[in-house]
Design a protein around this motif. Structure first.
Motif, PDB file in Angstrom:
ATOM      1  N   ASP A  53      -2.104  -3.620   1.001  1.00  6.45           N
ATOM      2  CA  ASP A  53      -3.385  -3.505   1.704  1.00  6.45           C
ATOM      3  C   ASP A  53      -4.018  -4.883   1.911  1.00  6.45           C
ATOM      4  O   ASP A  53      -4.626  -5.155   2.949  1.00  6.45           O
ATOM      5  CB  ASP A  53      -4.353  -2.606   0.935  1.00  6.45           C
ATOM      6  CG  ASP A  53      -4.047  -1.122   1.085  1.00  6.45           C
ATOM      7  OD1 ASP A  53      -2.938  -0.771   1.546  1.00  6.45           O
ATOM      8  OD2 ASP A  53      -4.917  -0.309   0.719  1.00  6.45           O
ATOM      9  N   THR A  54      -3.861  -5.758   0.930  1.00  2.00           N
ATOM     10  CA  THR A  54      -4.389  -7.120   1.026  1.00  2.00           C
ATOM     11  C   THR A  54      -3.642  -7.916   2.087  1.00  2.00           C
ATOM     12  O   THR A  54      -4.252  -8.646   2.878  1.00  2.00           O
ATOM     13  CB  THR A  54      -4.297  -7.816  -0.348  1.00  2.00           C
ATOM     14  OG1 THR A  54      -5.039  -7.052  -1.304  1.00  2.00           O
ATOM     15  CG2 THR A  54      -4.859  -9.226  -0.294  1.00  2.00           C
ATOM     16  N   ILE A  55      -2.324  -7.771   2.113  1.00  2.81           N
ATOM     17  CA  ILE A  55      -1.510  -8.455   3.118  1.00  2.81           C
ATOM     18  C   ILE A  55      -1.943  -8.048   4.521  1.00  2.81           C
ATOM     19  O   ILE A  55      -2.121  -8.892   5.406  1.00  2.81           O
ATOM     20  CB  ILE A  55      -0.012  -8.142   2.901  1.00  2.81           C
ATOM     21  CG1 ILE A  55       0.512  -8.890   1.669  1.00  2.81           C
ATOM     22  CG2 ILE A  55       0.820  -8.467   4.152  1.00  2.81           C
ATOM     23  CD1 ILE A  55       1.902  -8.454   1.224  1.00  2.81           C
ATOM     24  N   TRP A  56      -2.138  -6.740   4.728  1.00  2.28           N
ATOM     25  CA  TRP A  56      -2.492  -6.277   6.073  1.00  2.28           C
ATOM     26  C   TRP A  56      -3.907  -6.683   6.470  1.00  2.28           C
ATOM     27  O   TRP A  56      -4.161  -6.953   7.650  1.00  2.28           O
ATOM     28  CB  TRP A  56      -2.246  -4.774   6.206  1.00  2.28           C
ATOM     29  CG  TRP A  56      -0.771  -4.528   6.233  1.00  2.28           C
ATOM     30  CD1 TRP A  56      -0.018  -3.890   5.288  1.00  2.28           C
ATOM     31  CD2 TRP A  56       0.152  -4.968   7.234  1.00  2.28           C
ATOM     32  NE1 TRP A  56       1.312  -3.900   5.646  1.00  2.28           N
ATOM     33  CE2 TRP A  56       1.445  -4.560   6.837  1.00  2.28           C
ATOM     34  CE3 TRP A  56       0.014  -5.666   8.424  1.00  2.28           C
ATOM     35  CZ2 TRP A  56       2.589  -4.828   7.592  1.00  2.28           C
ATOM     36  CZ3 TRP A  56       1.151  -5.930   9.182  1.00  2.28           C
ATOM     37  CH2 TRP A  56       2.417  -5.517   8.759  1.00  2.28           C
ATOM     38  N   LEU A  57      -4.809  -6.780   5.501  1.00  2.96           N
ATOM     39  CA  LEU A  57      -6.140  -7.287   5.853  1.00  2.96           C
ATOM     40  C   LEU A  57      -6.023  -8.740   6.294  1.00  2.96           C
ATOM     41  O   LEU A  57      -6.637  -9.141   7.290  1.00  2.96           O
ATOM     42  CB  LEU A  57      -7.123  -7.151   4.684  1.00  2.96           C
ATOM     43  CG  LEU A  57      -8.529  -7.678   4.969  1.00  2.96           C
ATOM     44  CD1 LEU A  57      -9.170  -6.968   6.166  1.00  2.96           C
ATOM     45  CD2 LEU A  57      -9.404  -7.543   3.731  1.00  2.96           C
ATOM     46  N   GLY A  58      -5.234  -9.526   5.579  1.00  2.63           N
ATOM     47  CA  GLY A  58      -5.005 -10.918   5.995  1.00  2.63           C
ATOM     48  C   GLY A  58      -4.435 -10.994   7.399  1.00  2.63           C
ATOM     49  O   GLY A  58      -4.830 -11.844   8.209  1.00  2.63           O
ATOM     50  N   THR A  59      -3.517 -10.090   7.714  1.00  2.00           N
ATOM     51  CA  THR A  59      -2.922 -10.047   9.047  1.00  2.00           C
ATOM     52  C   THR A  59      -3.980  -9.688  10.087  1.00  2.00           C
ATOM     53  O   THR A  59      -4.051 -10.318  11.149  1.00  2.00           O
ATOM     54  CB  THR A  59      -1.763  -9.028   9.079  1.00  2.00           C
ATOM     55  OG1 THR A  59      -0.795  -9.403   8.092  1.00  2.00           O
ATOM     56  CG2 THR A  59      -1.112  -8.977  10.443  1.00  2.00           C
TER      57      THR A  59
END
Length: 168
Positions: A53-59
Motif C-alpha cells: 500500500d505504501t509503494i502504491w501511494l508513492g507511485t
C-alpha cells in the motif's frame, strides 16, 4: 455522490479495520504464530500489505521506481517486529496519507505512467491503481482468513457487500 475511487478505498479501510478488530479478540500469539501458508504468519501478511500500500501511494504521488523501492526496503526492516496495535496504527496513518492524496488530487481520472525496470511503462490512471490496492488487500485478507482457519479460529466477513450493508 462519492467518486468510485473514494468508495472502493473506503471499503479497503473498512475491511482492514474490521479484520484488525477481529484479530484483537483472539489470543495475542495468533498474530505471530508460524504456519505453513502464503506467508509464514499473519503479522508478515499484514507487513506485506502495508508495504505494498505504501509503494502504491508513492507511485500515485509520482515518485520514481528506485526511490519507492529503496523506501520499501528500509520500511520492511523498520516494521519487521511490529505488534498488532503498532501495525494497526501504521495502517491508520497510511489511510490518512491516502485521504490527503485524494483531497489534493483534483483529477481522480488523471493518467499516470509509472515506469518499472522489468515491466516497462504503464499508462493507467488513479482509479485503476487504487483498484489494484483494494484488490491486493482483498486477496491477502482472504489469505489471513485461511490462516486463521488453520489455527482453528474463524475469520470475519469483509466482503464488499458487507461493507455496503454496514454503510446503509
Amino acid at each position: 455522490m462519492k467518486h468510485p475511487v473514494l468508495q472502493v478505498y473506503d471499503y479497503h479501510v473498512w475491511a482492514n479495520k474490521k479484520l484488525f478488530e477481529h484479530l484483537k479478540t483472539l489470543p495475542a500469539d495468533v498474530w505471530s504464530t508460524k504456519i505453513q501458508s502464503v506467508f509464514p504468519s499473519i503479522s508478515q501478511t499484514f507487513m506485506h500489505m502495508y508495504i505494498a500500500d505504501t509503494i502504491w501511494l508513492g507511485t500515485l504521488l509520482g515518485k520514481p521506481f528506485d526511490e519507492v523501492k529503496t523506501s520499501a526496503i528500509h520500511l520492511s526492516e523498520k516494521i519487521k517486529d511490529t505488534t498488532i496495535k503498532e501495525m494497526e496504527q501504521l495502517f491508520l496513518t497510511l489511510f490518512e496519507d491516502y485521504q490527503e492524496f485524494f483531497a489534493h488530487e483534483e483529477n481522480l481520472e488523471k493518467v499516470i505512467s509509472p515506469e518499472h525496470p522489468h515491466f516497462g511503462r504503464l499508462d493507467t490512471n488513479v482509479f485503476e491503481l487504487v483498484q489494484h490496492v483494494v484488490n491486493h488487500g482483498t486477496y491477502h485478507r482472504g489469505n489471513i482468513t485461511a490462516m486463521l482457519r488453520q489455527l482453528s479460529y474463524t475469520g470475519t466477513s469483509t466482503d464488499y457487500i458487507f461493507y455496503l450493508y454496514a454503510m446503509k
